[in-house]
Design an enzyme around this catalytic site. Structure first.
Site, PDB file in Angstrom:
ATOM      1  N   HIS A  52      -7.700  -6.125   9.707  1.00 39.53           N
ATOM      2  CA  HIS A  52      -8.347  -5.170   8.803  1.00 39.53           C
ATOM      3  C   HIS A  52      -8.868  -5.899   7.563  1.00 39.53           C
ATOM      4  CE1 HIS A  52      -4.622  -5.509   6.574  1.00 39.53           C
ATOM      5  NE2 HIS A  52      -3.953  -5.082   7.612  1.00 39.53           N
TER       6      HIS A  52
HETATM    7  P1  TYD Z   1      -0.676  -2.264   8.424  1.00 38.78           P
HETATM    8  O1  TYD Z   1      -1.232  -2.644   7.099  1.00 38.78           O
HETATM    9  O2  TYD Z   1      -1.597  -1.578   9.390  1.00 38.78           O
HETATM   10  O3  TYD Z   1      -0.030  -3.532   9.139  1.00 38.78           O
HETATM   11  P2  TYD Z   1      -0.835  -4.806   9.637  1.00 38.78           P
HETATM   12  O4  TYD Z   1      -1.068  -5.611   8.392  1.00 38.78           O
HETATM   13  O5  TYD Z   1      -0.024  -5.514  10.637  1.00 38.78           O
HETATM   14  O6  TYD Z   1      -2.120  -4.288  10.199  1.00 38.78           O
HETATM   15  O7  TYD Z   1       0.608  -1.351   8.199  1.00 38.78           O
HETATM   16  C1  TYD Z   1       1.412  -0.930   9.295  1.00 38.78           C
HETATM   17  C2  TYD Z   1       2.080   0.383   8.910  1.00 38.78           C
HETATM   18  O8  TYD Z   1       2.903   0.214   7.768  1.00 38.78           O
HETATM   19  C3  TYD Z   1       1.069   1.477   8.598  1.00 38.78           C
HETATM   20  O9  TYD Z   1       1.564   2.692   9.181  1.00 38.78           O
HETATM   21  C4  TYD Z   1       1.128   1.609   7.099  1.00 38.78           C
HETATM   22  C5  TYD Z   1       2.503   1.110   6.724  1.00 38.78           C
HETATM   23  N1  TYD Z   1       2.520   0.419   5.435  1.00 38.78           N
HETATM   24  C6  TYD Z   1       3.003   1.056   4.327  1.00 38.78           C
HETATM   25  O10 TYD Z   1       3.431   2.230   4.373  1.00 38.78           O
HETATM   26  N2  TYD Z   1       3.044   0.392   3.132  1.00 38.78           N
HETATM   27  C7  TYD Z   1       2.594  -0.883   3.025  1.00 38.78           C
HETATM   28  O11 TYD Z   1       2.634  -1.485   1.921  1.00 38.78           O
HETATM   29  C8  TYD Z   1       2.054  -1.544   4.183  1.00 38.78           C
HETATM   30  C9  TYD Z   1       1.534  -2.950   4.127  1.00 38.78           C
HETATM   31  C10 TYD Z   1       2.040  -0.856   5.372  1.00 38.78           C
END
Ligand code: TYD
Length: 135
Positions: A52
Site C-alpha cells: 500500500h
Molecule cells: P495493514 O496496514 O493493512 O498491514 P500491512 O502493512 O501488512 O498491509 O494493517 C493490517 C490491519 O491492522 C488492518 O486491519 C488495520 C490494522 N492496523 C491498525 O489498526 N492500526 C495500525 O497502526 C496498523 C498499522 C494496522
C-alpha cells in the site's frame, strides 16, 4: 536507483560492552513527530506485508531483529532496500508504494509513523495509486 525522498537514516548508536543502545527522537533523528509505533513480527517464510501507499503519512522502518527487504515504488520506478541493522532507519515519504518481504526467521520490523492509524489515508489499489502519483 533511489526514489525521490527515500533515504537511509543513520540512528545514534551507543556501543557498550554490556550491549548496544540505539534511540530515536521525533523531529531530530526522524523528520517528523512520532505519532504511532507498530511492529511486524512472526512473519511466516514467504509471506509479504504492506502492499500500500499513504496519501500523507511518512514512516521510518527499522529492522529490530533479523532481516527483510522493503520494495518501494513511486508508480514509475522501483527500489529494493535490505534492512538488517537496528541503527538504520529507512525513511519513506508520502505517496510511495511499499511492501516488505524476505523476512528471516525472527525478523522484526519496527515502524515509526507520523500519524495515527487512518484507513482513509491508504491507497490499497496499486493502479489507483499509480494514476494519482502520475497526476
Ligand atoms: P495493514 O496496514 O493493512 O498491514 P500491512 O502493512 O501488512 O498491509 O494493517 C493490517 C490491519 O491492522 C488492518 O486491519 C488495520 C490494522 N492496523 C491498525 O489498526 N492500526 C495500525 O497502526 C496498523 C498499522 C494496522
Amino acid at each position: 536507483m533511489s526514489l525521490a525522498g527515500v533515504r537511509m537514516l543513520q540512528l545514534p548508536r551507543i556501543a557498550d560492552p554490556r550491549g548496544n543502545l540505539t534511540f530515536v527522537e521525533g523531529q531530530k533523528h526522524v523528520p517528523f513527530e512520532i505519532a504511532r509505533v507498530y511492529t511486524i513480527y512472526n512473519v511466516p517464510g514467504g509471506e509479504r506485508r504492506g502492499g500500500h501507499a499513504y496519501r500523507t503519512l511518512q514512516e521510518v522502518v527499522i529492522s529490530l531483529s533479523g532481516s527483510f527487504d522493503v520494495v518501494l515504488s513511486d508508480g514509475r520506478d522501483t527500489q529494493r532496500v535490505s534492512l538488517a541493522r537496528a541503527y538504520y532507519g529507512l525513511y519513506i515519504p508520502r505517496m510511495v508504494w511499499r511492501h516488505m518481504e524476505n523476512f528471516s526467521t525472527n525478523g522484526i520490523a519496527l515502524v515509526l509513523a507520523s500519524q495515527h492509524y487512518d484507513e482513509a489515508d491508504y491507497f490499497r489499489d496499486y493502479e489507483i495509486f499509480r494514476g494519482e502519483a502520475a497526476s
